[in-house]
Design a protein around this motif. Structure first.
Motif, PDB file in Angstrom:
ATOM      1  N   LEU A 173       0.827  -1.216   0.000  1.00  0.00           N
ATOM      2  CA  LEU A 173       0.000   0.000   0.000  1.00  0.00           C
ATOM      3  C   LEU A 173       0.860   1.264   0.000  1.00  0.00           C
ATOM      4  N   LEU A 174       1.950   1.221   0.757  1.00  0.00           N
ATOM      5  CA  LEU A 174       2.770   2.438   0.901  1.00  0.00           C
ATOM      6  C   LEU A 174       4.031   2.394   0.027  1.00  0.00           C
ATOM      7  N   GLY A 175       4.291   1.247  -0.581  1.00  0.00           N
ATOM      8  CA  GLY A 175       5.386   1.149  -1.550  1.00  0.00           C
ATOM      9  C   GLY A 175       6.771   1.082  -0.942  1.00  0.00           C
ATOM     10  N   ILE A 176       6.921   0.564   0.249  1.00  0.00           N
ATOM     11  CA  ILE A 176       8.253   0.397   0.853  1.00  0.00           C
ATOM     12  C   ILE A 176       8.967  -0.755   0.154  1.00  0.00           C
ATOM     13  N   ASP A 177      10.272  -0.647   0.024  1.00  0.00           N
ATOM     14  CA  ASP A 177      11.035  -1.714  -0.637  1.00  0.00           C
ATOM     15  C   ASP A 177      10.985  -2.998   0.219  1.00  0.00           C
ATOM     16  N   PRO A 178      10.502  -4.117  -0.337  1.00  0.00           N
ATOM     17  CA  PRO A 178      10.319  -5.328   0.478  1.00  0.00           C
ATOM     18  C   PRO A 178      11.635  -5.942   0.969  1.00  0.00           C
ATOM     19  N   THR A 179      12.658  -5.971   0.141  1.00  0.00           N
ATOM     20  CA  THR A 179      13.903  -6.646   0.519  1.00  0.00           C
ATOM     21  C   THR A 179      14.608  -5.920   1.672  1.00  0.00           C
ATOM     22  N   TYR A 180      14.776  -4.606   1.518  1.00  0.00           N
ATOM     23  CA  TYR A 180      15.435  -3.826   2.573  1.00  0.00           C
ATOM     24  C   TYR A 180      14.630  -3.886   3.875  1.00  0.00           C
ATOM     25  N   SER A 181      13.323  -3.725   3.734  1.00  0.00           N
ATOM     26  CA  SER A 181      12.449  -3.751   4.929  1.00  0.00           C
ATOM     27  C   SER A 181      12.615  -5.060   5.679  1.00  0.00           C
ATOM     28  N   TRP A 182      12.574  -6.141   4.929  1.00  0.00           N
ATOM     29  CA  TRP A 182      12.661  -7.479   5.535  1.00  0.00           C
ATOM     30  C   TRP A 182      14.012  -7.657   6.229  1.00  0.00           C
ATOM     31  N   GLN A 183      15.076  -7.264   5.548  1.00  0.00           N
ATOM     32  CA  GLN A 183      16.420  -7.396   6.112  1.00  0.00           C
ATOM     33  C   GLN A 183      16.576  -6.556   7.390  1.00  0.00           C
ATOM     34  N   HIS A 184      16.079  -5.320   7.348  1.00  0.00           N
ATOM     35  CA  HIS A 184      16.165  -4.455   8.531  1.00  0.00           C
ATOM     36  C   HIS A 184      15.362  -5.022   9.698  1.00  0.00           C
ATOM     37  N   MET A 185      14.213  -5.555   9.362  1.00  0.00           N
ATOM     38  CA  MET A 185      13.371  -6.143  10.407  1.00  0.00           C
ATOM     39  C   MET A 185      14.108  -7.305  11.101  1.00  0.00           C
ATOM     40  N   LEU A 186      14.718  -8.179  10.307  1.00  0.00           N
ATOM     41  CA  LEU A 186      15.446  -9.322  10.877  1.00  0.00           C
ATOM     42  C   LEU A 186      16.663  -8.855  11.676  1.00  0.00           C
ATOM     43  N   ARG A 187      17.287  -7.770  11.194  1.00  0.00           N
ATOM     44  CA  ARG A 187      18.509  -7.271  11.838  1.00  0.00           C
ATOM     45  C   ARG A 187      18.207  -6.659  13.209  1.00  0.00           C
ATOM     46  N   TYR A 188      17.111  -5.921  13.279  1.00  0.00           N
ATOM     47  CA  TYR A 188      16.843  -5.191  14.531  1.00  0.00           C
ATOM     48  C   TYR A 188      15.931  -5.937  15.506  1.00  0.00           C
ATOM     49  N   THR A 189      15.265  -6.976  15.028  1.00  0.00           N
ATOM     50  CA  THR A 189      14.411  -7.754  15.950  1.00  0.00           C
ATOM     51  C   THR A 189      15.240  -8.884  16.541  1.00  0.00           C
ATOM     52  N   ASP A 190      15.381  -8.850  17.855  1.00  0.00           N
ATOM     53  CA  ASP A 190      16.213  -9.840  18.523  1.00  0.00           C
ATOM     54  C   ASP A 190      15.343 -10.949  19.115  1.00  0.00           C
ATOM     55  N   VAL A 191      15.973 -12.075  19.372  1.00  0.00           N
ATOM     56  CA  VAL A 191      15.251 -13.178  20.048  1.00  0.00           C
ATOM     57  C   VAL A 191      14.718 -12.685  21.401  1.00  0.00           C
ATOM     58  N   SER A 192      15.508 -11.806  22.049  1.00  0.00           N
ATOM     59  CA  SER A 192      15.092 -11.306  23.371  1.00  0.00           C
ATOM     60  C   SER A 192      13.763 -10.549  23.295  1.00  0.00           C
ATOM     61  N   ASP A 193      13.466  -9.905  22.147  1.00  0.00           N
ATOM     62  CA  ASP A 193      12.187  -9.201  21.990  1.00  0.00           C
ATOM     63  C   ASP A 193      11.021 -10.197  22.016  1.00  0.00           C
ATOM     64  N   VAL A 194      11.234 -11.306  21.313  1.00  0.00           N
ATOM     65  CA  VAL A 194      10.181 -12.343  21.256  1.00  0.00           C
ATOM     66  C   VAL A 194      10.021 -12.986  22.638  1.00  0.00           C
ATOM     67  N   VAL A 195      11.156 -13.300  23.274  1.00  0.00           N
ATOM     68  CA  VAL A 195      11.106 -13.931  24.609  1.00  0.00           C
ATOM     69  C   VAL A 195      10.412 -13.001  25.600  1.00  0.00           C
ATOM     70  N   MET A 196      10.725 -11.699  25.503  1.00  0.00           N
ATOM     71  CA  MET A 196      10.094 -10.752  26.422  1.00  0.00           C
ATOM     72  C   MET A 196       8.565 -10.736  26.230  1.00  0.00           C
ATOM     73  N   GLY A 197       8.147 -10.733  24.979  1.00  0.00           N
ATOM     74  CA  GLY A 197       6.708 -10.743  24.688  1.00  0.00           C
ATOM     75  C   GLY A 197       6.024 -11.972  25.265  1.00  0.00           C
ATOM     76  N   VAL A 198       6.665 -13.124  25.100  1.00  0.00           N
ATOM     77  CA  VAL A 198       6.072 -14.381  25.597  1.00  0.00           C
ATOM     78  C   VAL A 198       6.031 -14.377  27.132  1.00  0.00           C
ATOM     79  N   LEU A 199       7.146 -13.936  27.752  1.00  0.00           N
ATOM     80  CA  LEU A 199       7.173 -13.907  29.223  1.00  0.00           C
ATOM     81  C   LEU A 199       6.108 -12.948  29.774  1.00  0.00           C
TER      82      LEU A 199
END
Lengths: 259, 248
Positions: A173-199
């Motif tokens: 919808l907003l036309g963001i580049d999919p490859t860069y977005s995906w890579q940045h998301m994986l780079r900045y999202t840590d396992v600790s973020d997911v663990v914190m959410g679950v805890l």
């Protein structure tokens, strides 16, 4: 005014004490009795399966609006491709567990308080006690366990759908580049973020079940009592989730190596 | 045997029980009468440990139950069966599941044994064939019968009845009275009935206790209660209001 504040604080502390005692009794019950499997499954179905639509809609639209708002601000400084990373980190650590907790508190916490409150005013809880069944064993433990099991799963679904919906909005919808977005998301999202959410979701699940059951068990007489118990269960569980979320973030972030 | 010593209970500013003393022998059939809101149900709930007194003692077979915690009380309550005013059936369970609740919780019986015991208990209360019904499908009298079947299936020593005929028509009330007598005679249980229905009190009681102003005011046989010249007892038994007193 001072007297009102003092009374409010002492009632709040007394309430927390009663919740702690209820939790201790539930743990004692788990140590001496095997929980009723049939009732546990029924509660998991009610809390987990029946909350799907509410939780999924909340997660999806939160991810979508978060993505749009972040994009509108980031676009001004040419940081479009960082949008999904913000959505992902926010959904995992904060919005996923908190919004799922608030929605489940509204649906499940209220239902628990109403059901147990009605059982109290119709003397069904007294009947249980005369039949040598401890109300904590029969009523609280299955609900508490079911919420502790269902909440992390619901939160994980909410996070996943929020990120997916954010991706769809951002890329298509907003036309963001999919490859860069995906890579940045994986780079900045840590396992600790997911663990914190679950805890966090596990703690929120415990809060919802304990507040809902406690308000139901100590409910006042008549329809008015049940109504008040239901309202208080939702309000107190929601407030406790929001307050404890701050302390959990401050406590868990250094613990999980996020600093 | 149940003994109550100087039992006191206050709710807010209202002193509901103000030094109740009573003694009930095994196998006895006792009726506790008194005005609505006079503390009869509160008293009966103290006997089974559902309420805790402000002071005083409740002795069940010589054992004081007032200092016990909830888990210790669960063991004592196995001696009791209780029929609640509104029957207090579990809405989400069928009649059979309600009646067999205690047996299923014990986990000592096979499904076949439980089904046979349920049939026997429902037979006793004349409700054969209702096993699969839900409480919402039953009339008030039927609900009380199921409540009684649930209370007697595990063969308790003492059965407590909280206002068993309240809200029922005279014919159904009569059948409930007969049922209480049948349970008492066949199972040889101690019966404690709380009621303000004097017709019912006369039928089921061997001894009548009158609770008045938080104390046991009168003790005697039904004939003694009905022939009493004490103004408080006489007015209650004959259903005559005191013009000087607001009764509602």
């Amino acid at each position: 005014m001072t007297g009102y504040v003092t009374r409010w604080i002492s009632e709040w502390i007394e309430g927390l004490g009663k919740l702690a005692l209820l939790f201790a009794e539930a743990v004692r019950s788990l140590c001496i009795h095997k929980p009723n499997g049939r009732e546990l499954l029924r509660q998991i179905y009610f809390i987990g399966v029946k909350s799907q639509s509410v939780v999924l809609i909340t997660g999806a639209f939160t991810g979508m609006v978060l993505c749009a708002q972040t994009y509108f601000q980031f676009h001004k400084v040419k940081m479009d491709s960082a949008t999904l990373a913000v959505v992902s980190v926010s959904m995992c650590g904060e919005l996923g567990p908190v919004l799922t907790g608030l929605m489940v508190a509204g649906r499940v916490g209220a239902a628990m308080a109403a059901e147990l409150g009605t059982m109290r005013v119709t003397e069904q809880i007294d009947a249980l006690r005369t039949l040598a069944a401890h109300p904590v064993d029969y009523l609280v433990v299955p609900r508490l366990l079911a919420t502790l099991i269902a909440m992390p799963l619901l939160t994980a679904e909410s996070i996943a759908l929020g990120i997916t919906a954010g991706y769809v909005v951002g890329v298509h919808l907003l036309g963001i580049d999919p490859t860069y977005s995906w890579q940045h998301m994986l780079r900045y999202t840590d396992v600790s973020d997911v663990v914190m959410g679950v805890l966090k979701s596990v703690v929120f699940g415990g809060v919802i079940a304990l507040v809902g059951c406690h308000k139901g068990i100590v409910c006042g007489e008549g329809a008015e009592g049940v109504g008040r118990a239901t309202t208080e269960a939702v309000v107190y569980a929601s407030i406790t989730i929001l307050i404890s979320n701050f302390f959990l973030t401050m406590f868990l972030t250094p613990l999980l190596g996020g600093l | 045997m149940i003994e109550v010593r100087d039992l006191k209970k206050r709710f807010g500013t209202h002193q509901v029980l103000n030094g109740v003393n009573l003694h009930i022998e095994s196998g006895e059939s006792v009726v506790i009468i008194g005005r609505s809101g006079g503390g009869k149900s509160i008293l009966i709930k103290h006997l089974i440990g559902l309420l805790r007194p402000d002071s005083g003692a409740v002795l069940v077979d010589g054992q004081d139950i007032t200092p016990m915690n909830e888990r210790q009380l669960l063991e004592v309550r196995r001696k009791f069966g209780m029929l609640f005013q509104g029957a207090a059936l579990f809405d989400s369970l069928t009649v059979a599941e309600n009646v067999s609740f205690m047996l299923r919780r014990e986990g000592k019986h096979t499904p076949g044994e439980i089904a046979a015991r349920v049939e026997q208990a429902l037979d006793m209360v004349e409700l054969q064939g209702t096993q699969n019904k839900k409480p919402s499908e039953l009339s008030g009298g039927m609900r009380k019968r199921v409540g009684l079947a649930r209370a007697i299936i595990y063969q308790p020593e003492i059965v407590l009845y909280d206002e068993p005929t309240t809200g029922l028509d005279p014919v159904v009330s009569d059948s409930i009275d007969q049922l209480i007598q049948r349970v008492r005679d066949r199972l040889k249980v101690t019966s404690i009935v709380v009621t303000h229905d004097m017709r019912s009190a006369r039928r089921v009681g061997q001894r009548i206790l009158m609770l008045y102003e938080g104390k046991i005011y009168f003790t005697g046989t039904p004939d003694e209660a009905f022939s009493s010249k004490d103004p408080v007892v006489e007015r209650f038994v004959k259903g005559i209001s005191d013009p000087k007193e607001h009764t509602f």
